[in-house]
Design a protein around this motif. Sequence first.
Motif, mmCIF file in Angstrom:
data_model
loop_
_atom_site.group_PDB
_atom_site.id
_atom_site.type_symbol
_atom_site.label_atom_id
_atom_site.label_comp_id
_atom_site.label_asym_id
_atom_site.label_seq_id
_atom_site.Cartn_x
_atom_site.Cartn_y
_atom_site.Cartn_z
ATOM 1 N N HIS A 289 5.921 -1.231 -3.887
ATOM 2 C CA HIS A 289 5.085 -0.857 -2.734
ATOM 3 C C HIS A 289 6.326 -0.067 -1.860
ATOM 4 O O HIS A 289 7.479 -0.336 -1.820
ATOM 5 C CB HIS A 289 4.595 -2.112 -2.110
ATOM 6 C CG HIS A 289 3.652 -2.884 -2.968
ATOM 7 N ND1 HIS A 289 4.160 -4.055 -3.359
ATOM 8 C CD2 HIS A 289 2.251 -2.757 -3.132
ATOM 9 C CE1 HIS A 289 3.228 -4.406 -4.272
ATOM 10 N NE2 HIS A 289 2.123 -3.722 -3.958
ATOM 11 N N TYR A 290 5.623 1.078 -1.232
ATOM 12 C CA TYR A 290 6.473 1.757 -0.397
ATOM 13 C C TYR A 290 5.530 1.827 1.334
ATOM 14 O O TYR A 290 4.652 1.737 1.303
ATOM 15 C CB TYR A 290 6.647 3.111 -0.685
ATOM 16 C CG TYR A 290 7.227 3.341 -2.276
ATOM 17 C CD1 TYR A 290 6.593 3.116 -3.333
ATOM 18 C CD2 TYR A 290 8.621 3.321 -2.416
ATOM 19 C CE1 TYR A 290 7.207 3.144 -4.716
ATOM 20 C CE2 TYR A 290 9.270 3.187 -3.455
ATOM 21 C CZ TYR A 290 8.603 3.088 -4.650
ATOM 22 O OH TYR A 290 9.100 3.229 -5.707
ATOM 23 N N ALA A 291 6.634 2.007 2.104
ATOM 24 C CA ALA A 291 6.072 2.475 3.427
ATOM 25 C C ALA A 291 5.546 3.763 3.458
ATOM 26 O O ALA A 291 6.077 4.728 2.546
ATOM 27 C CB ALA A 291 7.227 2.175 4.603
ATOM 28 N N ASP A 292 4.630 4.146 4.322
ATOM 29 C CA ASP A 292 3.836 5.495 4.171
ATOM 30 C C ASP A 292 5.274 6.516 4.539
ATOM 31 O O ASP A 292 5.105 7.610 4.108
ATOM 32 C CB ASP A 292 2.865 5.775 5.325
ATOM 33 C CG ASP A 292 1.714 4.885 4.995
ATOM 34 O OD1 ASP A 292 0.675 4.369 5.523
ATOM 35 O OD2 ASP A 292 1.673 4.538 3.538
ATOM 36 N N SER A 293 6.144 6.169 5.504
ATOM 37 C CA SER A 293 7.045 7.072 5.878
ATOM 38 C C SER A 293 8.035 7.550 4.640
ATOM 39 O O SER A 293 8.745 8.495 4.876
ATOM 40 C CB SER A 293 7.861 6.404 7.003
ATOM 41 O OG SER A 293 8.325 5.313 6.404
ATOM 42 N N VAL A 294 8.172 6.687 3.572
ATOM 43 C CA VAL A 294 9.039 7.184 2.421
ATOM 44 C C VAL A 294 8.062 7.258 1.155
ATOM 45 O O VAL A 294 8.835 7.829 0.109
ATOM 46 C CB VAL A 294 10.174 6.140 2.216
ATOM 47 C CG1 VAL A 294 10.656 5.718 3.607
ATOM 48 C CG2 VAL A 294 9.472 4.805 1.695
ATOM 49 N N LYS A 295 6.658 7.159 1.153
ATOM 50 C CA LYS A 295 6.144 7.301 -0.215
ATOM 51 C C LYS A 295 6.208 8.850 -0.616
ATOM 52 O O LYS A 295 6.052 9.640 0.109
ATOM 53 C CB LYS A 295 4.554 6.999 0.106
ATOM 54 C CG LYS A 295 3.848 6.647 -1.192
ATOM 55 C CD LYS A 295 2.543 6.118 -0.814
ATOM 56 C CE LYS A 295 2.678 4.780 0.336
ATOM 57 N NZ LYS A 295 1.152 4.248 0.391
ATOM 58 N N GLY A 296 6.441 8.823 -1.947
ATOM 59 C CA GLY A 296 6.720 10.123 -2.497
ATOM 60 C C GLY A 296 8.342 10.744 -2.486
ATOM 61 O O GLY A 296 8.345 11.532 -3.036
ATOM 62 N N ARG A 297 8.935 10.081 -1.714
ATOM 63 C CA ARG A 297 10.225 10.693 -1.668
ATOM 64 C C ARG A 297 11.495 9.511 -2.212
ATOM 65 O O ARG A 297 12.547 9.844 -2.504
ATOM 66 C CB ARG A 297 10.805 10.763 0.107
ATOM 67 C CG ARG A 297 9.796 11.892 0.541
ATOM 68 C CD ARG A 297 10.298 12.230 1.780
ATOM 69 N NE ARG A 297 10.299 11.358 2.882
ATOM 70 C CZ ARG A 297 11.279 10.677 3.416
ATOM 71 N NH1 ARG A 297 12.675 11.187 3.329
ATOM 72 N NH2 ARG A 297 11.302 9.801 4.547
ATOM 73 N N PHE A 298 10.880 8.423 -1.908
ATOM 74 C CA PHE A 298 11.956 7.046 -2.383
ATOM 75 C C PHE A 298 11.499 6.420 -3.585
ATOM 76 O O PHE A 298 10.194 6.330 -3.682
ATOM 77 C CB PHE A 298 12.164 6.069 -1.439
ATOM 78 C CG PHE A 298 12.956 6.433 -0.101
ATOM 79 C CD1 PHE A 298 13.290 7.917 0.188
ATOM 80 C CD2 PHE A 298 13.454 5.540 1.149
ATOM 81 C CE1 PHE A 298 14.009 8.402 1.277
ATOM 82 C CE2 PHE A 298 13.803 5.994 1.910
ATOM 83 C CZ PHE A 298 14.377 7.246 2.125
#
Length: 122
Positions: free
Chosen positions: A58-67
């Motif tokens: 799972h990812y925070a929206d602020s890093v989704k697609g980058r991390f």
Amino acid sequence: VQLVESGGGLVQPGGSLRLSCAASAFSFSSYYMSWLRQPPGKGLEWVSDINNDGSSTHYADSVKGRFTISRDNANNTMYLQMNSLKPEDTAVYYCNAGVILIGTDPYEVDYWGPGTQVTVTS
């Protein structure tokens, strides 16, 4: 359980870094793990988490697609691949073990590493 982060540093916007979290626990594959960060002057933010066998992330929206979070249970290590870094990603990054599976039962734990500094600046 001892956790030690590494891989932080200074990088330009748009650059990449890969953070590592080395764990001393012989039962590393039983732990659910997370990455959190603390930007300068701000509170702790959850970044990403991964279940014990790496099948769920799972990812925070602020890093989704980058991390991208991943783990290597054979080597007791968790990773955070960070691409397209932005100045707002500047923070101390911490790894955390928050849950241990004993059999199929989850139990809360709370182990932290000392953190690694990531600075994104031109």
